[in-house]
Design an enzyme around this catalytic site. Sequence first.
Site, PDB file in Angstrom:
ATOM      1  N   GLY A  98       6.607  11.065   3.429  1.00  0.00           N
ATOM      2  CA  GLY A  98       7.023  11.385   4.795  1.00  0.00           C
ATOM      3  C   GLY A  98       6.888  10.162   5.685  1.00  0.00           C
ATOM      4  N   ASP A 134       9.635   8.520 -10.272  1.00  0.00           N
ATOM      5  CA  ASP A 134       8.885   8.000  -9.114  1.00  0.00           C
ATOM      6  C   ASP A 134       7.390   7.947  -9.438  1.00  0.00           C
ATOM      7  OD1 ASP A 134       8.786   7.440  -6.060  1.00  0.00           O
ATOM      8  OD2 ASP A 134       7.384   9.097  -6.337  1.00  0.00           O
ATOM      9  N   VAL A 183       2.433   3.492  -3.346  1.00  0.00           N
ATOM     10  CA  VAL A 183       1.776   4.476  -4.215  1.00  0.00           C
ATOM     11  C   VAL A 183       0.992   5.483  -3.376  1.00  0.00           C
ATOM     12  CG1 VAL A 183       0.171   4.833  -6.132  1.00  0.00           C
ATOM     13  CG2 VAL A 183       1.551   2.747  -6.036  1.00  0.00           C
ATOM     14  N   LYS A 215       4.924   4.540  -9.806  1.00  0.00           N
ATOM     15  CA  LYS A 215       3.631   4.412  -9.113  1.00  0.00           C
ATOM     16  C   LYS A 215       2.498   4.218 -10.133  1.00  0.00           C
ATOM     17  CE  LYS A 215       5.243   7.187  -5.218  1.00  0.00           C
ATOM     18  NZ  LYS A 215       5.484   8.547  -4.733  1.00  0.00           N
ATOM     19  N   GLU A 223       0.822  -1.228   0.000  1.00  0.00           N
ATOM     20  CA  GLU A 223       0.000   0.000   0.000  1.00  0.00           C
ATOM     21  C   GLU A 223       0.847   1.265   0.000  1.00  0.00           C
ATOM     22  OE1 GLU A 223      -2.736   1.857  -0.837  1.00  0.00           O
ATOM     23  OE2 GLU A 223      -3.783   0.148   0.008  1.00  0.00           O
ATOM     24  N   ILE A 269      -2.433   7.177   1.273  1.00  0.00           N
ATOM     25  CA  ILE A 269      -3.758   7.021   0.642  1.00  0.00           C
ATOM     26  C   ILE A 269      -3.981   5.542   0.302  1.00  0.00           C
ATOM     27  CG2 ILE A 269      -5.206   7.631  -1.343  1.00  0.00           C
ATOM     28  CD1 ILE A 269      -3.637  10.211  -1.620  1.00  0.00           C
ATOM     29  N   GLY A 301       1.704   7.377  -0.837  1.00  0.00           N
ATOM     30  CA  GLY A 301       1.924   7.426   0.615  1.00  0.00           C
ATOM     31  C   GLY A 301       0.821   6.766   1.410  1.00  0.00           C
TER      32      GLY A 301
END
Length: 440
Positions: A304, A203, A134, A207, A131, A138, A136
Amino acid sequence: MADALKIGIAGLGTVGASLFRILGERHNMLAVACGRDIRVTAVSARNRSADRGVDITATAWFDNAVTMAAEADIDVFVELMGGAGDPAYTAVKTALNRGLHVVTANKALLAKHGVELAALAEEKGVILNFEAAVAGGIPVIKALRESLTGNTVSRVYGIMNGTCNYILTRMEKEGLSFEACLKEAQRLGYAEADPAFDIEGNDTAHKLSILTTLAFGTKIAADDIYLEGITNISLEDILAARDLGYRIKLLGVAQKTASGIEQRVHPTMVPQDSVIAQVDGVTNAVAIESDVLGELLMVGPGAGGNATASAVMGDIADIAKSRPGSQLVPSLGRPATMLDAYIRGEMQSHEGGYFIRLTVEDRAGVFASIATRMAENAISLESIVQRPQAATQGDDRKTIILVTHATTESSVRKAVDTIETEGYLIGKPQVIRIERPKAA
Ligand code: HSE
């Protein structure tokens, strides 16, 4: 209560250290939710003594992630090292071959080896969850893999790189330089180890390739993506876009076309009043258009330590809640052997409006020539304006901004290529695609 679920974490950077701390702090809460303890029993990183703000002294230490995958007393191998190659690749394969569940946040690894790893997980009867790879925190993987089953997806798109969105937002709102914003994104732990992956769009492409597979049931095709990053976007573009009622976002878009599936990542101008234009800073947004549900838009923290660790924690909790012998959800939404071949849809068929910025010599006939080249290629102009003189420009040059109505990529290319041969252009033309998202 079932036996404790034993976790090994490989990689103790921003995300790994956050995960280690959070799993410790929430031990009781997770035990209640999952019906069993979750314990970190092994860790691996490059440097044992680095100050990470967490106490790892009571946890088994491995200098080598592959050795940890092969030998540690663990049930789940959590890969947070990053990178498409080794040690991540061999470590994950070793763990799966040993019958361990794997949780990873590594989009580069999945973009390159995702189908092979999913097939291996299925063969071994273990879970491969990702999870955090992609957008972060969400839960977009779960949405596509599970919640939208039975829908036919026509398009998935969004802002999937927190670093780029952070840079573009701060440049626009505070007039800061690209470099200063990137440094700050690195300091805050948003950027990749090599930030070129962020700003050059790789990046986002990694994703997007994962979302494409989940959305359309095709094999991962990360090399078949039209790719432009944000390194050529200047403050002048951002301010001109704002004056015209747009914001610039780095979007990843995958959609079904008549010829196949089109995947593209590029800076995009979106109307200021669209929802996606309001998505600022490190926040990500992913929109999914499907036939039964309609449009789903998910917005949330995209990068983050805590945002990413939250997604990893959810993946670990899913494993803790699963019971031996129960049916496992295929990692890529359908069994890896059932994925269709990927057929590339031609990018040249992309239609939409365009923003074109030209720096030109200030002489008679230039405006007329530009307008003529547009007309020759059947491009209808929404506006053509001369921007106020930038302080750095002399009197002998002017910036001209064109906004076109919907046209094709090839028409714009032809018009711009001709303009480039006419002798009045200074520097390279800037071309940015305009999108008018439906609900987003
Ligand atoms: N560097 C990535 C970003 C981290 O900025 O979005 C999350 O994948």
